[in-house]
Design a protein around this motif. Structure first.
Motif, PDB file in Angstrom:
ATOM      1  N   UNK A 188       1.221   1.082   2.209  1.00  0.00           N
ATOM      2  CA  UNK A 188       2.090   0.181   2.947  1.00  0.00           C
ATOM      3  C   UNK A 188       1.540  -1.237   2.861  1.00  0.00           C
ATOM      4  N   UNK A 189       2.373  -2.183   3.248  1.00  0.00           N
ATOM      5  CA  UNK A 189       1.954  -3.569   3.208  1.00  0.00           C
ATOM      6  C   UNK A 189       0.818  -3.820   4.183  1.00  0.00           C
ATOM      7  N   UNK A 190       0.709  -2.979   5.231  1.00  0.00           N
ATOM      8  CA  UNK A 190      -0.372  -3.140   6.196  1.00  0.00           C
ATOM      9  C   UNK A 190      -1.711  -2.712   5.623  1.00  0.00           C
ATOM     10  N   UNK A 191      -1.666  -1.801   4.658  1.00  0.00           N
ATOM     11  CA  UNK A 191      -2.912  -1.229   4.145  1.00  0.00           C
ATOM     12  C   UNK A 191      -3.325  -1.855   2.819  1.00  0.00           C
ATOM     13  N   UNK A 192      -2.363  -2.096   1.964  1.00  0.00           N
ATOM     14  CA  UNK A 192      -2.729  -2.556   0.629  1.00  0.00           C
ATOM     15  C   UNK A 192      -3.396  -3.914   0.730  1.00  0.00           C
ATOM     16  N   UNK A 193      -4.568  -3.979   0.184  1.00  0.00           N
ATOM     17  CA  UNK A 193      -5.351  -5.210   0.247  1.00  0.00           C
ATOM     18  C   UNK A 193      -5.562  -5.746  -1.160  1.00  0.00           C
ATOM     19  N   UNK A 194      -5.368  -7.038  -1.312  1.00  0.00           N
ATOM     20  CA  UNK A 194      -5.656  -7.628  -2.611  1.00  0.00           C
ATOM     21  C   UNK A 194      -7.144  -7.785  -2.792  1.00  0.00           C
ATOM     22  N   UNK A 195      -7.868  -7.534  -1.714  1.00  0.00           N
ATOM     23  CA  UNK A 195      -9.324  -7.683  -1.818  1.00  0.00           C
ATOM     24  C   UNK A 195      -9.953  -6.422  -2.392  1.00  0.00           C
ATOM     25  N   UNK A 196     -10.088  -5.392  -1.615  1.00  0.00           N
ATOM     26  CA  UNK A 196     -10.738  -4.185  -2.099  1.00  0.00           C
ATOM     27  C   UNK A 196      -9.954  -2.949  -1.694  1.00  0.00           C
ATOM     28  N   UNK A 197      -9.551  -2.175  -2.682  1.00  0.00           N
ATOM     29  CA  UNK A 197      -8.962  -0.856  -2.470  1.00  0.00           C
ATOM     30  C   UNK A 197      -9.868   0.159  -3.153  1.00  0.00           C
ATOM     31  N   UNK A 198      -9.837   1.381  -2.644  1.00  0.00           N
ATOM     32  CA  UNK A 198     -10.775   2.376  -3.144  1.00  0.00           C
ATOM     33  C   UNK A 198     -10.187   3.777  -3.102  1.00  0.00           C
ATOM     34  N   UNK A 199     -10.777   4.638  -3.897  1.00  0.00           N
ATOM     35  CA  UNK A 199     -10.529   6.072  -3.846  1.00  0.00           C
ATOM     36  C   UNK A 199     -11.767   6.747  -3.256  1.00  0.00           C
TER      37      UNK A 199
END
Length: 115
Positions: free
Chosen positions: A25-36
């Motif tokens: 969601x737009x609340x979670x997706x970060x242009x900074x750091x995303x991870x698995x």
């Protein structure tokens, strides 16, 4: 309403490949750091791979050279390409920011690697 939806898991033989997807969601997706992350049987959830603003990537030693994280910011989607899978990669895979948002863990997607 789900904040992240992971998909792409399944049953694969040792040495096989899978591609996981995570739509956030737009609340979670970060242009900074995303991870698995993944949680393997009997273990705590661990960070597997992360992608930082600018495209730099980091990997856990156990998956380095086999997994590749990428993202499509326009689609708010993060991918994990997994090659040369091993039985010890079996587990539930999740995506989130890094560090993770406690309220946004999804259901994850199950990956099972058979011998």
């Amino acid at each position: 309403q789900a904040q992240v939806v992971e998909s792409g898991g399944g049953l694969v033989q040792s040495g096989g490949s899978l591609r996981l997807s995570c739509e956030a969601s737009i609340r979670v997706f970060s242009i900074n750091t995303m991870a698995w992350y993944r949680q393997t049987p009997g273990n705590e959830r661990e960070l597997v791979a992360r992608i930082i603003h600018g495209g730099r990537t980091d990997y856990a030693d156990s998956v380095k050279g086999r997994f590749t994280i990428s993202r499509d910011s326009a689609k708010r989607t993060v991918y994990l390409e997994m090659n040369s899978l091993k039985p010890e990669d079996t587990g539930v895979y999740y995506c989130n920011q890094a560090p993770p948002l406690r309220w946004s863990w999804g259901q994850g997607t199950q990956v099972t690697v058979s011998t």
